[in-house]
Write a protein that holds these residues in place. Structure first.
Motif, PDB file in Angstrom:
ATOM      1  N   GLY A 205       0.814  -1.207   0.000  1.00 35.88           N
ATOM      2  CA  GLY A 205       0.000   0.000   0.000  1.00 35.88           C
ATOM      3  C   GLY A 205       0.850   1.261   0.000  1.00 35.88           C
ATOM      4  N   LEU A 206       1.932   1.252   0.766  1.00 36.05           N
ATOM      5  CA  LEU A 206       2.840   2.400   0.792  1.00 36.05           C
ATOM      6  C   LEU A 206       3.527   2.592  -0.556  1.00 36.05           C
ATOM      7  CD1 LEU A 206       4.552   1.985   4.296  1.00 36.05           C
ATOM      8  CD2 LEU A 206       2.662   3.505   3.680  1.00 36.05           C
ATOM      9  N   LEU A 207       3.931   1.469  -1.168  1.00 39.99           N
ATOM     10  CA  LEU A 207       4.554   1.558  -2.485  1.00 39.99           C
ATOM     11  C   LEU A 207       3.553   2.085  -3.511  1.00 39.99           C
ATOM     12  CD1 LEU A 207       6.855   1.035  -4.490  1.00 39.99           C
ATOM     13  CD2 LEU A 207       6.052  -1.340  -4.661  1.00 39.99           C
ATOM     14  N   ALA A 208       2.330   1.586  -3.458  1.00 31.47           N
ATOM     15  CA  ALA A 208       1.303   2.041  -4.393  1.00 31.47           C
ATOM     16  C   ALA A 208       1.063   3.540  -4.239  1.00 31.47           C
ATOM     17  CB  ALA A 208       0.005   1.279  -4.164  1.00 31.47           C
ATOM     18  N   ARG A 209       1.023   4.018  -3.012  1.00 32.08           N
ATOM     19  CA  ARG A 209       0.815   5.449  -2.788  1.00 32.08           C
ATOM     20  C   ARG A 209       1.968   6.259  -3.375  1.00 32.08           C
ATOM     21  NH1 ARG A 209      -1.980   9.020   0.685  1.00 32.08           N
ATOM     22  NH2 ARG A 209      -0.801  10.957   1.026  1.00 32.08           N
ATOM     23  N   ALA A 210       3.198   5.787  -3.134  1.00 33.02           N
ATOM     24  CA  ALA A 210       4.363   6.501  -3.655  1.00 33.02           C
ATOM     25  C   ALA A 210       4.324   6.576  -5.174  1.00 33.02           C
ATOM     26  CB  ALA A 210       5.648   5.818  -3.183  1.00 33.02           C
ATOM     27  N   LEU A 211       3.999   5.470  -5.821  1.00 35.12           N
ATOM     28  CA  LEU A 211       3.974   5.436  -7.283  1.00 35.12           C
ATOM     29  C   LEU A 211       2.786   6.211  -7.847  1.00 35.12           C
ATOM     30  CD1 LEU A 211       4.920   1.689  -7.870  1.00 35.12           C
ATOM     31  CD2 LEU A 211       6.384   3.689  -8.224  1.00 35.12           C
ATOM     32  N   ALA A 212       1.671   6.177  -7.129  1.00 35.20           N
ATOM     33  CA  ALA A 212       0.466   6.849  -7.613  1.00 35.20           C
ATOM     34  C   ALA A 212       0.582   8.362  -7.531  1.00 35.20           C
ATOM     35  CB  ALA A 212      -0.748   6.381  -6.814  1.00 35.20           C
ATOM     36  N   THR A 213       1.352   8.856  -6.572  1.00 36.48           N
ATOM     37  CA  THR A 213       1.362  10.301  -6.324  1.00 36.48           C
ATOM     38  C   THR A 213       2.629  11.008  -6.792  1.00 36.48           C
ATOM     39  OG1 THR A 213       2.231   9.947  -4.075  1.00 36.48           O
ATOM     40  CG2 THR A 213      -0.166  10.044  -4.337  1.00 36.48           C
ATOM     41  N   THR A 214       3.669  10.268  -7.134  1.00 38.70           N
ATOM     42  CA  THR A 214       4.919  10.918  -7.518  1.00 38.70           C
ATOM     43  C   THR A 214       4.744  11.772  -8.768  1.00 38.70           C
ATOM     44  OG1 THR A 214       7.241  10.565  -8.126  1.00 38.70           O
ATOM     45  CG2 THR A 214       5.668   8.917  -8.883  1.00 38.70           C
ATOM     46  N   LEU A 221      12.601  -0.412 -13.734  1.00 40.13           N
ATOM     47  CA  LEU A 221      12.663  -0.943 -12.375  1.00 40.13           C
ATOM     48  C   LEU A 221      13.506  -0.043 -11.480  1.00 40.13           C
ATOM     49  CD1 LEU A 221      12.141  -3.144 -10.269  1.00 40.13           C
ATOM     50  CD2 LEU A 221      14.061  -4.431 -11.243  1.00 40.13           C
ATOM     51  N   GLY A 222      14.627   0.430 -12.001  1.00 43.61           N
ATOM     52  CA  GLY A 222      15.482   1.303 -11.209  1.00 43.61           C
ATOM     53  C   GLY A 222      14.773   2.572 -10.781  1.00 43.61           C
ATOM     54  N   GLN A 223      13.963   3.130 -11.660  1.00 51.14           N
ATOM     55  CA  GLN A 223      13.236   4.352 -11.322  1.00 51.14           C
ATOM     56  C   GLN A 223      12.120   4.079 -10.325  1.00 51.14           C
ATOM     57  OE1 GLN A 223      12.091   5.969 -15.120  1.00 51.14           O
ATOM     58  NE2 GLN A 223      14.200   6.448 -15.698  1.00 51.14           N
ATOM     59  N   VAL A 224      11.498   2.903 -10.423  1.00 53.36           N
ATOM     60  CA  VAL A 224      10.500   2.513  -9.428  1.00 53.36           C
ATOM     61  C   VAL A 224      11.166   2.393  -8.057  1.00 53.36           C
ATOM     62  CG1 VAL A 224       8.994   0.616  -8.663  1.00 53.36           C
ATOM     63  CG2 VAL A 224       8.951   1.379 -11.045  1.00 53.36           C
ATOM     64  N   ALA A 225      12.335   1.759  -8.019  1.00 52.42           N
ATOM     65  CA  ALA A 225      13.072   1.616  -6.766  1.00 52.42           C
ATOM     66  C   ALA A 225      13.443   2.982  -6.185  1.00 52.42           C
ATOM     67  CB  ALA A 225      14.328   0.783  -6.987  1.00 52.42           C
ATOM     68  N   LYS A 226      13.787   3.919  -7.028  1.00 46.00           N
ATOM     69  CA  LYS A 226      14.147   5.262  -6.578  1.00 46.00           C
ATOM     70  C   LYS A 226      12.954   5.962  -5.942  1.00 46.00           C
ATOM     71  CE  LYS A 226      16.255   9.571  -8.204  1.00 46.00           C
ATOM     72  NZ  LYS A 226      16.842  10.273  -9.377  1.00 46.00           N
ATOM     73  N   VAL A 227      11.786   5.835  -6.561  1.00 46.66           N
ATOM     74  CA  VAL A 227      10.573   6.434  -6.000  1.00 46.66           C
ATOM     75  C   VAL A 227      10.252   5.795  -4.650  1.00 46.66           C
ATOM     76  CG1 VAL A 227       8.076   6.663  -6.300  1.00 46.66           C
ATOM     77  CG2 VAL A 227       9.607   7.122  -8.215  1.00 46.66           C
ATOM     78  N   ALA A 228      10.380   4.466  -4.564  1.00 43.37           N
ATOM     79  CA  ALA A 228      10.099   3.764  -3.314  1.00 43.37           C
ATOM     80  C   ALA A 228      11.044   4.201  -2.204  1.00 43.37           C
ATOM     81  CB  ALA A 228      10.206   2.263  -3.536  1.00 43.37           C
ATOM     82  N   ALA A 229      12.335   4.302  -2.529  1.00 40.88           N
ATOM     83  CA  ALA A 229      13.320   4.712  -1.530  1.00 40.88           C
ATOM     84  C   ALA A 229      13.064   6.147  -1.064  1.00 40.88           C
ATOM     85  CB  ALA A 229      14.725   4.580  -2.102  1.00 40.88           C
ATOM     86  N   LYS A 230      12.688   7.004  -1.981  1.00 39.48           N
ATOM     87  CA  LYS A 230      12.400   8.399  -1.626  1.00 39.48           C
ATOM     88  C   LYS A 230      11.208   8.485  -0.674  1.00 39.48           C
ATOM     89  CE  LYS A 230      11.721  12.968  -3.673  1.00 39.48           C
ATOM     90  NZ  LYS A 230      11.588  13.741  -4.947  1.00 39.48           N
ATOM     91  N   ALA A 231      10.301   7.510  -0.777  1.00 36.31           N
ATOM     92  CA  ALA A 231       9.134   7.476   0.096  1.00 36.31           C
ATOM     93  C   ALA A 231       9.445   6.838   1.447  1.00 36.31           C
ATOM     94  CB  ALA A 231       8.004   6.706  -0.580  1.00 36.31           C
ATOM     95  N   GLY A 232      10.687   6.416   1.652  1.00 34.80           N
ATOM     96  CA  GLY A 232      11.103   5.865   2.934  1.00 34.80           C
ATOM     97  C   GLY A 232      11.101   4.357   3.022  1.00 34.80           C
ATOM     98  N   LEU A 233      10.868   3.676   1.909  1.00 37.01           N
ATOM     99  CA  LEU A 233      10.889   2.218   1.910  1.00 37.01           C
ATOM    100  C   LEU A 233      12.304   1.702   1.702  1.00 37.01           C
ATOM    101  CD1 LEU A 233       7.738   1.621  -0.317  1.00 37.01           C
ATOM    102  CD2 LEU A 233       7.896   1.297   2.159  1.00 37.01           C
ATOM    103  N   THR A 234      12.624   0.591   2.340  1.00 35.82           N
ATOM    104  CA  THR A 234      13.917  -0.061   2.152  1.00 35.82           C
ATOM    105  C   THR A 234      13.768  -1.100   1.057  1.00 35.82           C
ATOM    106  OG1 THR A 234      14.474   0.236   4.492  1.00 35.82           O
ATOM    107  CG2 THR A 234      15.734  -1.396   3.257  1.00 35.82           C
ATOM    108  N   VAL A 235      14.471  -0.902  -0.048  1.00 39.07           N
ATOM    109  CA  VAL A 235      14.243  -1.751  -1.213  1.00 39.07           C
ATOM    110  C   VAL A 235      15.538  -2.339  -1.752  1.00 39.07           C
ATOM    111  CG1 VAL A 235      12.155  -0.498  -1.874  1.00 39.07           C
ATOM    112  CG2 VAL A 235      14.356   0.211  -2.807  1.00 39.07           C
TER     113      VAL A 235
END
Length: 247
Positions: A205-214, A221-235
């Motif tokens: 859910g946190l990942l979905a929010r990060a991707l939905a709102t960025t 994949l690398g850019q998805v990981a970057k968005v996730a990390a910026k949202a505070g997720l450890t990936v």
């Protein structure tokens, strides 16, 4: 980018939208299958013991059968408001700004045993049908939806990045070749890792929010990981198409 979410067994009640109109739903090519399944659910609801068995419900879940009986007449609400539970709590669409909400509506879709897939803003009623259910006369839902669901998703995405966060029972209804997937693993004190259902749903859910709102437009994949990390997720990137989220 399309982010595919799993549905939830639990759904909110009520709504202020007009009754179900299949033509108002996204992925319109799925309309004939949706109608057959909806009619079958309504018909099945007249036989409560058969409904309980087919839907895998307990004797105290009669209200779910009532929902199915009223499928064509009950009010609707946007899908992102209809589905509830841990993942949708973490998505927390209600706290999004107007700009974030607009981006989310354009990027989020939700898998569904009844509708195949719907966009976040599509108006849907409350219902009960799970990916593993077997309606009388239909066999498995996997056999019902393949390959039409895969083809409908491919037609809508048109080569765009797809991040498939659906659970396995919904991925098999309509696989998306080349989609990025995410696995949520919890590290144990001994260093081992395992899937824990609550954390899996929450962090997806946190990942979905990060991707939905960025404001970014991830295309790899690398850019998805970057968005996730910026949202505070450890990936971690675990393969060509797989992201691992650690809790």
């Amino acid at each position: 980018m399309l982010v595919l979410l799993p549905p939830s067994e639990t759904k909110s009640d009520g709504g202020d939208g007009s009754p179900l109109d299949l033509e108002a739903l996204s992925f319109g090519s799925l309309g004939p299958i949706r109608r057959k399944l909806a009619d079958a659910l309504v018909e099945l609801s007249a036989d409560r013991p058969a409904s309980l068995k087919a839907l895998g419900l307990g004797p105290k879940q009669d209200s779910e059968i009532d929902r199915n009986a009223a499928l064509w007449t009950s009010p609707t609400r946007p899908a992102v408001e209809r589905y509830t539970g841990v993942l949708f709590d973490a998505l927390d669409h209600g706290s999004m700004t107007a700009a974030q909400h607009a981006r989310a509506l354009g990027r989020l879709a939700i898998g569904s045993a009844l509708f195949g897939a719907v966009r976040a803003g599509d108006p849907v009623p409350a219902y009960r049908l799970s990916g593993g259910s077997a309606l009388p006369g239909f066999g498995t839902l996997r056999s019902v939806w393949k390959p039409e669901l895969t083809e409908a998703l491919a037609a809508q995405t048109d080569g765009d990045l797809v991040v498939d966060l659906r659970s396995g029972s919904y991925q098999v209804l309509g696989p998306v070749p080349g989609a990025i997937t995410a696995t949520v693993l919890t590290e144990q004190p001994d260093g081992s890792r395992k899937v824990v259902s609550h954390f899996n749903k929450h962090h997806k859910g946190l990942l979905a929010r990060a991707l939905a709102t960025t404001r970014a437009e991830p295309s790899s994949l690398g850019q998805v990981a970057k968005v996730a990390a910026k949202a505070g997720l450890t990936v971690e990137i675990a393969g060509d198409r797989e992201l691992v989220i650690l809790t």
